[in-house]
Each structure stands twice: as C-alpha cells, then as structure tokens.
Design a protein around this motif. Structure first.
Motif, mmCIF file in Angstrom:
data_model
loop_
_atom_site.group_PDB
_atom_site.id
_atom_site.type_symbol
_atom_site.label_atom_id
_atom_site.label_comp_id
_atom_site.label_asym_id
_atom_site.label_seq_id
_atom_site.Cartn_x
_atom_site.Cartn_y
_atom_site.Cartn_z
ATOM 1 N N ARG A 1 -12.976 -10.283 -8.786
ATOM 2 C CA ARG A 1 -12.599 -11.318 -7.834
ATOM 3 C C ARG A 1 -12.565 -10.700 -6.443
ATOM 4 N N ARG B 1 -4.529 -12.896 -10.320
ATOM 5 C CA ARG B 1 -5.434 -12.784 -9.174
ATOM 6 C C ARG B 1 -5.524 -11.335 -8.694
ATOM 7 N N GLU C 1 -8.739 -8.751 -8.599
ATOM 8 C CA GLU C 1 -9.198 -8.073 -7.387
ATOM 9 C C GLU C 1 -9.272 -6.566 -7.598
#
Length: 222
Positions: free
Chosen positions: A144, A135, A139
């Motif tokens: 994301r 994740r 980012e």
C-alpha cells in the motif's frame, strides 16, 4: 482521522491505560499535533538561524474547521517563532486531552473518570484502530502506498523507539533495525514537498532528542 487522533489510538490500551512511558507519549502526541498543522499549511519550520534547532512559524491563522487543530493553532500563538522543541515540551499544548475528547465525540473512545489527574480514554469502537493498523502494516510491507500523515505517524513512533513495541513483529516480519530502516524509507517516499518533508522530520527529531535526554536524566537519578 488526524495524525494526533491515530497516534492516540495506537498509544492507548483498550482499558484506557497508556502504552509505554507516558512522557514519551505526550511528546509524540504534541509532535503529531504540530505535524497535522504543518500538513494543513498553518505552520512551518524556520531553519534560517539553524537547521538543527528549527523554529515554528505560524504562516496562516485561517481556521481549518477541525476544533482540535483550531484550538491548538490559537494556543500556539504564544510559541510563534520559538523552537519546535519548545512547543513539543509545552504542557499547555494539550494534545492527549484534545484528541481524546474528539474521539469520544466520534464514538471511538469513551472517557473514564477513574483518575482526576489525567483523563483516560477506554476503547468503545475497536474498528478504527484495527483499520489503522492494517493500513500501516500494508505500507510497511509495500503493498500500500504510504500517505504523508501515516509517514509522519510512523516517524514519530520511531523517534522514541515505540514503533517496535506498537507494531507487532509477527505482522511486519521485520527485526527492530529492519523496521527502523523501513520507516525511514517511508518518510523519504512521503508525497509532500521537500520543505514539508524536512519540517515533519524536524518534529520527530525534536521528539527523539528530548525523549533520549529525559531517559538519560532518569537513569542518572536512579
């Protein structure tokens, strides 16, 4: 997971040994716990006296329902109105132990009794950390949208220079200065109000200042 729980996973090797300088880790973990409480609306940064040395104010004592946060909130009553730096360096704010115990209960870590001084938390289930890293890499790459918790987590890692060590260059594709700039951009894009954004920034700033001061003192002593 809470910010403090996510950070503990990143700062702990699978064996349970800490990644990097343990005093920096403690500063970051306490900062993460304060960040969790700020995002939960329980504390705020008071800059009325000075913006450079904000004070921590408890604005809501309602339980959050999470034992780690509620225990910390109760303990922080002793630091209400004191500078954020005071809370970040406060040994009684046992962020490492609390987050570790919570992740043990969740089945993510186990607790080792190899040392009686500092609890060690070896990995039991590697999937949550692997998912967290994916994740964060997303980012950083811009594939994301970052959330407030992750932006605070990244800022804390950057505050002590740990981001470059924890987040692998082969995955970020960035040099050290590029990663620092990208983390700064993510913090600016955090989906929170300006006041909360500044409060979160004040925590990572306090952690960075205290870490740098401790390193200078160590260098002089040696």
């Amino acid at each position: 997971m809470l910010i403090v729980e996510s950070l503990l996973l990143l700062l702990t090797e699978d064996s349970g040994r800490p990644e990097g300088w343990s005093s920096d880790n403690d500063l970051m973990l306490r900062g993460a716990l304060l960040s969790d409480l700020m995002l939960a609306g329980r504390i705020e940064a008071d800059t009325a006296r000075t913006a450079r040395r904000p004070r921590m104010r408890i604005v809501d004592t309602t339980p959050t329902g999470h034992p780690v946060l509620d225990d910390a909130l109760a303990a922080l009553s002793a630091k209400n109105g004191r500078r954020i730096a005071s809370a970040v360096t406060w040994d009684d704010l046992r962020a490492h132990d609390a987050a570790g115990a919570s992740l043990v209960k969740a089945g993510v870590l186990t607790e080792s009794t190899a040392t009686a001084l500092v609890p060690a938390f070896p990995t039991r289930d590697p999937r949550p950390e692997a998912e967290l890293r994916e994740r964060l890499y997303g980012e950083i790459a811009g594939t994301r949208a970052p959330d407030a918790a992750d932006s605070a987590l990244l800022a804390l890692l950057q505050s002590t220079g740990a981001a470059w060590r924890i987040l692998r260059a082969e995955r970020t594709g960035l040099r050290r200065s590029g990663l620092a700039q990208r983390i700064k951009e993510i913090a600016e894009q955090a989906p929170v109000t300006g006041a909360i954004k500044e409060a979160i920034a004040s925590i990572s700033s306090a952690v960075g200042v205290i870490s740098a001061r401790a390193r200078r003192a160590t260098a002089v002593a040696t």
